[in-house]
Enzyme design. Sequence first.
Site, PDB file in Angstrom:
ATOM      1  N   GLU A 181     -17.289  32.859   2.790  1.00 20.93           N
ATOM      2  CA  GLU A 181     -16.887  31.609   2.047  1.00 20.93           C
ATOM      3  C   GLU A 181     -18.541  31.253   1.290  1.00 20.93           C
ATOM      4  OE1 GLU A 181     -14.202  29.855   1.328  1.00 20.93           O
ATOM      5  OE2 GLU A 181     -13.520  30.129   2.599  1.00 20.93           O
ATOM      6  N   ASN A 223     -11.195  28.782  -5.151  1.00 22.39           N
ATOM      7  CA  ASN A 223      -9.519  29.679  -4.164  1.00 22.39           C
ATOM      8  C   ASN A 223     -10.161  30.976  -4.513  1.00 22.39           C
ATOM      9  OD1 ASN A 223      -8.329  27.252  -3.190  1.00 22.39           O
ATOM     10  ND2 ASN A 223      -7.461  27.315  -5.743  1.00 22.39           N
ATOM     11  N   HIS A 280      -4.737  34.621   1.006  1.00 22.52           N
ATOM     12  CA  HIS A 280      -3.784  34.187   1.203  1.00 22.52           C
ATOM     13  C   HIS A 280      -2.151  35.133   1.906  1.00 22.52           C
ATOM     14  CE1 HIS A 280      -4.575  29.910   0.097  1.00 22.52           C
ATOM     15  NE2 HIS A 280      -5.192  30.945   1.622  1.00 22.52           N
ATOM     16  N   GLU A 313      -7.899  19.392  -8.062  1.00 21.64           N
ATOM     17  CA  GLU A 313      -7.645  20.428  -8.480  1.00 21.64           C
ATOM     18  C   GLU A 313      -6.108  20.553  -9.745  1.00 21.64           C
ATOM     19  OE1 GLU A 313      -6.881  23.050  -5.702  1.00 21.64           O
ATOM     20  OE2 GLU A 313      -5.860  24.909  -6.126  1.00 21.64           O
ATOM     21  N   ARG A 322     -11.658  23.015 -10.024  1.00 17.65           N
ATOM     22  CA  ARG A 322     -11.672  22.664  -8.748  1.00 17.65           C
ATOM     23  C   ARG A 322     -11.237  24.424  -7.990  1.00 17.65           C
ATOM     24  NH1 ARG A 322     -10.574  18.535  -3.640  1.00 17.65           N
ATOM     25  NH2 ARG A 322     -10.785  20.529  -1.692  1.00 17.65           N
ATOM     26  N   ARG A 326       0.895   6.552   6.525  1.00 19.01           N
ATOM     27  CA  ARG A 326       0.675   6.405   4.949  1.00 19.01           C
ATOM     28  C   ARG A 326      -0.293   6.643   4.579  1.00 19.01           C
ATOM     29  NH1 ARG A 326       4.844   2.387   4.122  1.00 19.01           N
ATOM     30  NH2 ARG A 326       6.877   3.034   4.043  1.00 19.01           N
ATOM     31  N   HIS A 345      -8.895  34.083  -3.072  1.00 23.29           N
ATOM     32  CA  HIS A 345      -7.739  33.197  -2.228  1.00 23.29           C
ATOM     33  C   HIS A 345      -6.170  33.471  -2.356  1.00 23.29           C
ATOM     34  CE1 HIS A 345     -11.196  30.973  -0.004  1.00 23.29           C
ATOM     35  NE2 HIS A 345     -10.481  29.860   0.638  1.00 23.29           N
ATOM     36  N   LYS A 402     -20.260  22.799  -3.543  1.00 24.36           N
ATOM     37  CA  LYS A 402     -18.161  22.461  -3.307  1.00 24.36           C
ATOM     38  C   LYS A 402     -18.048  20.974  -3.742  1.00 24.36           C
ATOM     39  CE  LYS A 402     -14.123  22.667  -1.041  1.00 24.36           C
ATOM     40  NZ  LYS A 402     -13.573  23.121   0.279  1.00 24.36           N
ATOM     41  N   HIS A 444      -9.652  33.675   8.210  1.00 21.80           N
ATOM     42  CA  HIS A 444      -9.038  32.897   7.397  1.00 21.80           C
ATOM     43  C   HIS A 444     -10.684  33.840   6.629  1.00 21.80           C
ATOM     44  CE1 HIS A 444      -8.544  30.958   3.217  1.00 21.80           C
ATOM     45  NE2 HIS A 444     -10.058  29.947   3.622  1.00 21.80           N
ATOM     46  N   LYS A 484      -9.033  18.653   1.283  1.00 24.75           N
ATOM     47  CA  LYS A 484      -7.448  19.315   1.196  1.00 24.75           C
ATOM     48  C   LYS A 484      -7.385  19.602   2.878  1.00 24.75           C
ATOM     49  CE  LYS A 484      -7.048  22.577  -2.777  1.00 24.75           C
ATOM     50  NZ  LYS A 484      -7.387  24.259  -3.006  1.00 24.75           N
TER      51      LYS A 484
END
Lengths: 377, 377
Positions: B200, B260, B267, B252, B256, B136, B263, B242, B280, B158
């Site tokens: 990026e 993206n 994606h 987010e 935040r 956990r 993105h 960042k 990416h 993330k």
Amino acid sequence: MSAHPVRAGQGFAVGDPLHQQLTVQLGERSYPILIGAGLLDRADLIDTLLPARKVAVVTNTVVSPLYFPQLRRSLGDREVVEVVLPDGEVHKTLPGISRVLDVLVANRLGRDGLVVALGGGVVGDMAGFAAACYQRGIDFAQVPTTLLAQVDSSVGGKTGVNHPGGKNLIGAFHQPIAVLADTRTLDTLPDRELRAGLAEVIKYGLIGDEPFFAWLEQHAEALLARDPEALAHAIRRSCDTKAAIVARDEFEQGDRALLNLGHTFGHAIETATGYSSWLHGEAVGAGMLMAATLSQHAGLMDAASVQRIKALLLRVGLPLDARAEVTREAAVAAMRIDKKVKAGKLRFILMRGIGRSFVTSDYPEDALDATLAGFFS
Amino acid sequence: MSAHPVRAGQGFAVGDPLHQQLTVQLGERSYPILIGAGLLDRADLIDTLLPARKVAVVTNTVVSPLYFPQLRRSLGDREVVEVVLPDGEVHKTLPGISRVLDVLVANRLGRDGLVVALGGGVVGDMAGFAAACYQRGIDFAQVPTTLLAQVDSSVGGKTGVNHPGGKNLIGAFHQPIAVLADTRTLDTLPDRELRAGLAEVIKYGLIGDEPFFAWLEQHAEALLARDPEALAHAIRRSCDTKAAIVARDEFEQGDRALLNLGHTFGHAIETATGYSSWLHGEAVGAGMLMAATLSQHAGLMDAASVQRIKALLLRVGLPLDARAEVTREAAVAAMRIDKKVKAGKLRFILMRGIGRSFVTSDYPEDALDATLAGFFS
């Protein structure tokens, strides 16, 4: 991941012994626990507590035919997907989570969707972990249908699955937005599971509530006969203790470890038997007697208290002997990978008396050896 | 899950252009980012920042021979397990995580153990998610060895993996305890990955830092020539932005989402091409131009700004056309399951100008159609 407090006028009347309500206090992650007969039919409460428009109900092959239709009705005009898992702890695995996630993706559940766990501890742990992982965490709610889930696993946000190498080794802390415990679902609970749930109820007495332990000694037969008022009281009192401990220590940095009383020994039984022949509550019941016995061998607790614990566990009908199935070697191997290992030394929850449990890694090794010798072959 | 601030005297000299240091401010989960040439050899710093005695280093087949021996030396007398993944985004899957977890269990990593990600974004995402799920959640640290990982994916917590139905659909927020970016590792980075990382970097200029965008226009050739001082500046400035955004909005809920930018479109390219033919950063580069184009079609930004963005992306050598590989239908299907869908409507990061990005679901559908028509077949 938002909190949904019960609105005024939407909850239960104060003083109704069959309908209880409390809150797990975790700041913005606080959530209500409702305990009541017939909750699954309360569309009004369900509407308030579970506002999402798209819901995935995770359940299993046994619970689905019994309670999914009721819950489905109370979810009204929401879009509902049902995910039916096979029954049993043996299916609480990462591949099982993968299948739940496949269904969530296939049905395009959004970040504002909700996962509802309808079932016992296995369903709750798996649904909760799937919700924790899906899109890095979406809301989920617990609708526990076993005594064990109602008093323990549905509260506190521990989710996860087993690994062949150990119990609950993979998981997340992910709090539900609400817990709805309909005590009527216990009517269909097999006797064996009722007894296993009572082991966790007894745990709360042993941890820090001697008067509750004494109450359980007086009401064991009423609980086994499923007296609704006795059950509601036992569930409420158990949830009170659990909620208070979780509020103090959400991520198990300290006090929360008390809730693991009996679990290091219990997990060893479950792991060594492949999660198949002992129910979790049964293993915890035997594990609590082992913790009491270790406490006695370590000179912490008197023999009379150990006997009192053993007597109540036996009256409830719990198995206390793993010698036929588990060797000492297998138990030790399983305990060493248990999460309670810190700096190479096993930590246990021991007792200075009934209701006086504490966490320690300080015990004589020969006391542990003597305890293991008494319970394993 | 504890914070390990750099002790006085253990960090870098202030004003050294090749050695930069900042902190991601997240209360008790705050952590340092160190950016410097030769960090992998700084056993003194590594000793302070990574105090765990048992460490699992997750890396891949390409990075391991290049940098694992160096890191291993600097980890001194710690017990170290190496987990070597296959290289590539196509392996960033739940079964891949399962194999990492198997190694952690087999080596009996305890709750006080540490997972170190040594590699690019895929390694960081997978190592971080494995650390988030194992018991956990145990500590992990990022040692990014690609430009993309140093400026973006190693910072902010993330973690996760892809699902056949969508990018990063399975994961967790799990902050590292430290980020150690050794800029010398960029010496061995293939040109194509350097260019993808620069996409990026450009993103931070577009989000909210027009002067940095202008600096990038002036220093594009220096960056492509791997000038150490230019790279250190670009990484530092990217991490500053960042870290500030993550500190404001860890989970987010708001700002935040600006990170993206590009993105949702990116994606879609990655998902529609099976995470195999586009890197990416390349997909994000093309996605940013699509976001700019959508902004123009929506009447938010002038054509000259879009041309300025396109010119810089082309100078950096990024591919900007997915027509040969992705149909409009495939792109739309992939975007619909993207995490940015809220209440059925796609959210985008659009621009009112360079450095003036914002989150919105409010745009004309025909502007989106026109954008898709220009980039997909």
